[in-house]
Design an enzyme around this catalytic site. Sequence first.
Site, mmCIF file in Angstrom:
data_model
loop_
_atom_site.group_PDB
_atom_site.id
_atom_site.type_symbol
_atom_site.label_atom_id
_atom_site.label_comp_id
_atom_site.label_asym_id
_atom_site.label_seq_id
_atom_site.Cartn_x
_atom_site.Cartn_y
_atom_site.Cartn_z
ATOM 1 N N TYR A 1 -10.458 14.213 -6.502
ATOM 2 C CA TYR A 1 -9.477 13.951 -7.461
ATOM 3 C C TYR A 1 -8.910 15.255 -7.854
ATOM 4 C CZ TYR A 1 -7.598 11.472 -11.637
ATOM 5 O OH TYR A 1 -6.669 11.171 -12.484
ATOM 6 N N LYS B 1 -4.852 15.915 -7.650
ATOM 7 C CA LYS B 1 -3.947 16.349 -9.017
ATOM 8 C C LYS B 1 -3.453 17.554 -8.845
ATOM 9 C CE LYS B 1 -4.030 12.199 -10.240
ATOM 10 N NZ LYS B 1 -3.125 11.308 -10.324
ATOM 11 N N SER C 1 -3.003 15.749 -13.756
ATOM 12 C CA SER C 1 -4.318 15.351 -14.701
ATOM 13 C C SER C 1 -4.595 16.678 -15.451
ATOM 14 C CB SER C 1 -5.338 14.838 -13.974
ATOM 15 O OG SER C 1 -6.509 14.939 -14.915
ATOM 16 N N ASP D 1 0.889 -1.147 0.058
ATOM 17 C CA ASP D 1 -0.007 0.019 -0.069
ATOM 18 C C ASP D 1 0.947 1.261 0.045
ATOM 19 O OD1 ASP D 1 -1.482 2.142 0.472
ATOM 20 O OD2 ASP D 1 -2.601 1.298 2.342
HETATM 21 N N1 LIG Z 1 -6.788 7.092 -17.205
HETATM 22 C C1 LIG Z 1 -6.809 8.269 -17.464
HETATM 23 O O1 LIG Z 1 -7.576 8.811 -18.355
HETATM 24 C C2 LIG Z 1 -5.888 9.293 -16.599
HETATM 25 C C3 LIG Z 1 -5.917 10.792 -16.938
HETATM 26 C C4 LIG Z 1 -5.084 11.607 -16.202
HETATM 27 C C5 LIG Z 1 -4.460 11.233 -14.995
HETATM 28 N N2 LIG Z 1 -4.367 9.643 -14.918
HETATM 29 C C6 LIG Z 1 -3.522 9.347 -13.952
HETATM 30 O O2 LIG Z 1 -2.477 8.376 -14.136
HETATM 31 C C7 LIG Z 1 -2.370 7.359 -13.175
HETATM 32 C C8 LIG Z 1 -2.781 5.872 -13.650
HETATM 33 O O3 LIG Z 1 -3.996 6.151 -13.973
HETATM 34 P P1 LIG Z 1 -4.718 4.730 -14.404
HETATM 35 O O4 LIG Z 1 -6.076 5.053 -15.471
HETATM 36 O O5 LIG Z 1 -3.949 3.720 -15.105
HETATM 37 O O6 LIG Z 1 -5.467 4.020 -12.962
HETATM 38 P P2 LIG Z 1 -5.700 2.563 -12.588
HETATM 39 O O7 LIG Z 1 -6.951 2.713 -11.620
HETATM 40 O O8 LIG Z 1 -6.011 1.677 -13.713
HETATM 41 O O9 LIG Z 1 -4.528 2.081 -12.143
HETATM 42 C C9 LIG Z 1 -4.011 2.363 -10.939
HETATM 43 C C10 LIG Z 1 -3.352 1.419 -9.888
HETATM 44 O O10 LIG Z 1 -2.976 1.974 -8.651
HETATM 45 C C11 LIG Z 1 -3.129 0.837 -7.681
HETATM 46 N N3 LIG Z 1 -3.403 1.419 -6.452
HETATM 47 C C12 LIG Z 1 -4.535 1.868 -5.859
HETATM 48 N N4 LIG Z 1 -4.471 2.344 -4.645
HETATM 49 C C13 LIG Z 1 -2.872 1.816 -4.352
HETATM 50 C C14 LIG Z 1 -2.253 1.980 -3.098
HETATM 51 N N5 LIG Z 1 -2.757 2.517 -1.989
HETATM 52 N N6 LIG Z 1 -0.989 1.614 -3.387
HETATM 53 C C15 LIG Z 1 -0.437 0.793 -4.314
HETATM 54 N N7 LIG Z 1 -1.020 0.844 -5.415
HETATM 55 C C16 LIG Z 1 -2.353 1.495 -5.392
HETATM 56 C C17 LIG Z 1 -4.299 -0.084 -8.401
HETATM 57 O O11 LIG Z 1 -4.350 -1.266 -7.880
HETATM 58 C C18 LIG Z 1 -4.079 -0.071 -9.848
HETATM 59 O O12 LIG Z 1 -3.211 -0.809 -10.205
HETATM 60 C C19 LIG Z 1 -3.042 7.859 -11.930
HETATM 61 O O13 LIG Z 1 -2.269 8.802 -11.292
HETATM 62 C C20 LIG Z 1 -4.506 8.829 -12.559
HETATM 63 O O14 LIG Z 1 -4.802 9.736 -11.974
HETATM 64 C C21 LIG Z 1 -5.073 8.762 -15.861
#
Ligand SMILES: NC(=O)c1ccc[n+]([C@@H]2O[C@H](COP(=O)([O-])OP(=O)(O)OC[C@H]3O[C@@H](n4cnc5c(N)ncnc54)[C@H](O)[C@@H]3O)[C@@H](O)[C@H]2O)c1
Length: 250
Positions: free
Chosen positions: A155, A159, A142, A63
Site C-alpha cells: 500500500y 501511495k 495517503s 476494472d
Molecule cells: N479510508 C481511509 O482512511 C483512507 C486513507 C488514506 C487514503 N485513502 C485512499 O482513498 C481512496 C478511497 O479509499 P476508501 O477507503 O474509500 O476505499 P474503499 O475500498 O472503500 O473503496 C474503493 C473502491 O474502489 C473500487 N475498486 C477496487 N478495485 C478497483 C478496480 N480495479 N477498478 C475499479 N474500481 C475498483 C472498490 O470496488 C471500491 O468501491 C483510496 O485510494 C485509498 O487508498 C483512504
Amino acid sequence: MDRFAGQPILISGAGRGLGEGIAHRLASEGAVVGIVDIAGESAHGVARAIEGEGGKAFGYEADCGSRAAFFEAAERFASDAGPLRAVINNASVLVYEPIEDVTEDTLDRMLSAGLKSVFWGVQAFLAHRDEDAPGNILNYSSPVAYRGRPNTGAYTTIKAGIAGLTKVLAGEFGPRGIRVNAMAPGSVPTPATEGFVTPEQYEQRAKNIPLRRNGTVGDVASAAAFLLSDEASFINGAMLAVDGGIIAAG
Ligand SMILES: NC(=O)c1ccc[n+]([C@@H]2O[C@H](COP(=O)([O-])OP(=O)(O)OC[C@H]3O[C@@H](n4cnc5c(N)ncnc54)[C@H](O)[C@@H]3O)[C@@H](O)[C@H]2O)c1
C-alpha cells in the site's frame, strides 16, 4: 453553491467509501459525475442515489486497472455527459500484511487497482477532456507515503508512487492548463478499513491525531471539492493533507 455546474467529472472506485462521498458532494454542487467501479452494482446504485437527490450521474462497471476497460468507461461518459473537466483517481484495493505474506496475486491486484489505474485515468482524461476549459486531475495518496508504517509495504509503495507521479504530471500538464494535485486523507473509517482497523483501534488512533478525532467522508469530500474548484486555481503539484495533523505532528 454551484461551483461545478454542468462539469463532467469522472471518479474511479466511487461505488463506495470516499469516492462515493465525493461523487455526492460534487453532484450537489452541479457536477455531472461519472462513477466507475469494478463493482458495477455499486456504481449504478450510487448513480441512482445521486439522481434521486436531484443530481446528475452515470454509473459504469469497469476494472480501472485495465487500460481498455477504463478508456471504454471514459468514452461512454464523454458521450453521455460531454467532454471531461476532471478525473479523480480514487480506486484502490487495501491489504495490510507483513511483507513475507504478500502473494503475487495480492500485489498484482493492488498495483493494478491502485497504481496502474492512475496512469489509465490520466490517459483517458487526456483523450476525452474539454480542450477549451481548464482541466483537473486529483489523485489519492495517503499519509503512509511519508511514514514507514509496518505491514503496509504494498500500500505504501503505491501511495508513495502516486505522490511522485502527481509532481511529475503537474510539470507535464501545467503548461496545458491542467492542474494535478494529490490528497492524503488521514484515518477515515470506510468499508476498506473495516477488516483491518477495529473500532477500538480507531479510538486509539484518535488519541494520536492532533485534532483528537478520526476523519469523516465529508472532511475528505470538502477538501476534494476545494482542490477541484477555481478557488484552488494556483494550486498545482500539491499534496493536501486532510488528516487532522498526523503528517505534521501525529
Ligand atoms: N479510508 C481511509 O482512511 C483512507 C486513507 C488514506 C487514503 N485513502 C485512499 O482513498 C481512496 C478511497 O479509499 P476508501 O477507503 O474509500 O476505499 P474503499 O475500498 O472503500 O473503496 C474503493 C473502491 O474502489 C473500487 N475498486 C477496487 N478495485 C478497483 C478496480 N480495479 N477498478 C475499479 N474500481 C475498483 C472498490 O470496488 C471500491 O468501491 C483510496 O485510494 C485509498 O487508498 C483512504
